[in-house]
Design a protein around this motif. Structure first.
Motif, PDB file in Angstrom:
ATOM      1  N   ASP A   1       0.827  -1.212   0.000  1.00  0.00           N
ATOM      2  CA  ASP A   1       0.000   0.000   0.000  1.00  0.00           C
ATOM      3  C   ASP A   1       0.858   1.258   0.000  1.00  0.00           C
ATOM      4  OD1 ASP A   1      -2.461   1.189  -0.130  1.00  0.00           O
ATOM      5  OD2 ASP A   1      -2.816   1.154   2.031  1.00  0.00           O
TER       6      ASP A   1
ATOM      7  N   ARG B   1      -6.408   1.636  -5.653  1.00  0.00           N
ATOM      8  CA  ARG B   1      -7.038   0.704  -4.718  1.00  0.00           C
ATOM      9  C   ARG B   1      -8.348   0.133  -5.248  1.00  0.00           C
ATOM     10  NH1 ARG B   1      -5.248   4.911  -1.092  1.00  0.00           N
ATOM     11  NH2 ARG B   1      -3.397   4.211   0.070  1.00  0.00           N
TER      12      ARG B   1
ATOM     13  N   TYR C   1     -15.415   1.759   0.690  1.00  0.00           N
ATOM     14  CA  TYR C   1     -14.361   2.028   1.663  1.00  0.00           C
ATOM     15  C   TYR C   1     -13.017   2.287   0.970  1.00  0.00           C
ATOM     16  CZ  TYR C   1     -11.215   1.435   5.618  1.00  0.00           C
ATOM     17  OH  TYR C   1     -10.240   1.643   6.573  1.00  0.00           O
ATOM     18  N   VAL C   2     -12.623   1.406   0.041  1.00  0.00           N
ATOM     19  CA  VAL C   2     -11.289   1.537  -0.564  1.00  0.00           C
ATOM     20  C   VAL C   2     -11.180   2.758  -1.457  1.00  0.00           C
ATOM     21  CG1 VAL C   2     -10.836  -0.939  -0.435  1.00  0.00           C
ATOM     22  CG2 VAL C   2     -11.863   0.017  -2.521  1.00  0.00           C
TER      23      VAL C   2
ATOM     24  N   GLN D   1     -11.898   5.650  -0.565  1.00  0.00           N
ATOM     25  CA  GLN D   1     -11.573   6.789   0.287  1.00  0.00           C
ATOM     26  C   GLN D   1     -10.492   6.506   1.324  1.00  0.00           C
ATOM     27  OE1 GLN D   1     -12.947   9.724  -0.303  1.00  0.00           O
ATOM     28  NE2 GLN D   1     -14.345   8.964  -1.885  1.00  0.00           N
ATOM     29  N   HIS D   2     -10.125   5.246   1.541  1.00  0.00           N
ATOM     30  CA  HIS D   2      -9.233   4.896   2.645  1.00  0.00           C
ATOM     31  C   HIS D   2      -8.102   3.980   2.193  1.00  0.00           C
ATOM     32  CE1 HIS D   2     -13.195   5.795   4.479  1.00  0.00           C
ATOM     33  NE2 HIS D   2     -12.493   6.308   5.475  1.00  0.00           N
ATOM     34  N   SER D   3      -7.032   3.971   2.973  1.00  0.00           N
ATOM     35  CA  SER D   3      -5.936   3.032   2.763  1.00  0.00           C
ATOM     36  C   SER D   3      -6.312   1.693   3.389  1.00  0.00           C
ATOM     37  CB  SER D   3      -4.650   3.562   3.403  1.00  0.00           C
ATOM     38  OG  SER D   3      -4.738   3.462   4.820  1.00  0.00           O
TER      39      SER D   3
ATOM     40  N   ASN E   1      -4.754   0.450   5.959  1.00  0.00           N
ATOM     41  CA  ASN E   1      -4.162   0.438   7.297  1.00  0.00           C
ATOM     42  C   ASN E   1      -5.035  -0.285   8.329  1.00  0.00           C
ATOM     43  OD1 ASN E   1      -1.945   1.831   6.401  1.00  0.00           O
ATOM     44  ND2 ASN E   1      -2.586   3.817   7.186  1.00  0.00           N
ATOM     45  N   ALA E   2      -6.343  -0.038   8.278  1.00  0.00           N
ATOM     46  CA  ALA E   2      -7.229  -0.646   9.271  1.00  0.00           C
ATOM     47  C   ALA E   2      -7.197  -2.165   9.170  1.00  0.00           C
ATOM     48  CB  ALA E   2      -8.660  -0.140   9.084  1.00  0.00           C
TER      49      ALA E   2
END
Length: 279
Positions: free
Chosen positions: A141, A191, A248-249, A251-253, A255-256
């Motif tokens: 990532d 992503r 979700y992907v 807007q987000h990496s 990491n979670a």
């Protein structure tokens, strides 16, 4: 081992399968942990077969969710078979790429079936693979430049991502989605493109595995009713999970997912070491 899985247990396993099949957290790992907590022997052949069959419910959810894309690609592929002028289209070529990229995991799955069903089914392997896969995902990532879209993926990209499924096959807990998405990210796909490519490559491989295992699941002592319930529940839950993941992907990496996998892997090591679970 007649009646190894009850309808109630099948419902729980269907929920777990539906939630985790396409998230990069390892559905196999979660299923094995859940089976262990419920006292179900994770390496019994009927249980391994049951797990593969209820995956078909989750794959059916993906087929329905992506039905428009699948129909478009299938039509382009079919037209290209009879019309040479259609063969320059990306969808036609992508149809062939998915077929070719599925062959390596099928070959390894058939050749390594005894290992996959026995020693590699150990919860120790799951715990280690959860953590090891997290490191790969974290690096991918950050290293990936996220600059290529879905239409930029070529034959090499598709083959490499398809071959990455072998990692999850041999090391349950690594996560098929995690392995394929990480590989796509390392190839600089963004992503969303990485996630969608993971879906398209997972559909034929997982559907084939489920259908192949169906006879073993029934013949090894798993009743039809638990199989049907687990598959239906996994379908409904997986459909919602797919819709959430794609939002979700965007807007987000990842990491979670990395943090969650490491925490789960460490917890599993603790449970195994303390004798709460047996490998």
């Amino acid at each position: 081992m007649s009646g190894a899985i009850s309808i109630g247990q099948a419902t729980v396993l269907g929920v777990v399968e539906g939630v985790t099949e396409f998230l990069p957290v390892s559905s196999t790992g979660h299923l094995k942990i859940t089976e262990g907590l419920m006292g179900i022997p994770v390496d019994h052949r009927s249980v391994v077969a049951f797990t593969a069959v209820i995956q078909v419910g989750a794959i059916a959810a993906a087929l329905v969710y992506f039905s428009g894309d699948i129909a478009r690609i299938t039509r382009a592929w079919a037209r290209g078979l009879v019309r040479p002028e259609e063969r320059f289209r990306h969808d036609y070529r992508f149809g062939w790429w998915v077929i070719f990229a599925t062959l390596p995991v099928v070959a390894v799955g058939l050749a390594a079936k005894p290992l996959i069903e026995r020693p590699l089914a150990s919860l120790w392997v799951v715990a280690g693979s959860l953590i090891g896969g997290s490191a790969v995902m974290w690096a991918a990532d950050r290293r990936g430049r996220h600059k290529r879209g879905e239409d930029d993926a070529g034959f090499r990209d598709t083959m490499l991502v398809g071959c990455a499924q072998i990692l999850a096959l041999l090391f349950p807990g690594f996560s098929r989605s995690g392995a394929t998405m990480s590989t796509a990210l390392l190839l600089d796909l963004d992503r969303v493109a990485a996630t969608r490519l993971s879906f398209f490559l997972g559909i034929p491989a997982l559907t084939g595995a489920g259908l192949y295992e169906l006879k073993d699941a029934v013949g090894a002592g798993v009743a039809v009713a638990p199989l049907a319930v687990g598959t239906a529940v996994s379908f409904a839950v997986a459909y919602a999970s797919i819709a959430w993941l794609l939002r979700y992907v965007a807007q987000h990496s990842f990491n979670a997912f990395v943090v969650y996998r490491i925490a789960l892997g460490l917890l599993l090591f603790g449970l195994l070491g303390g004798g709460v679970l047996h490998a």
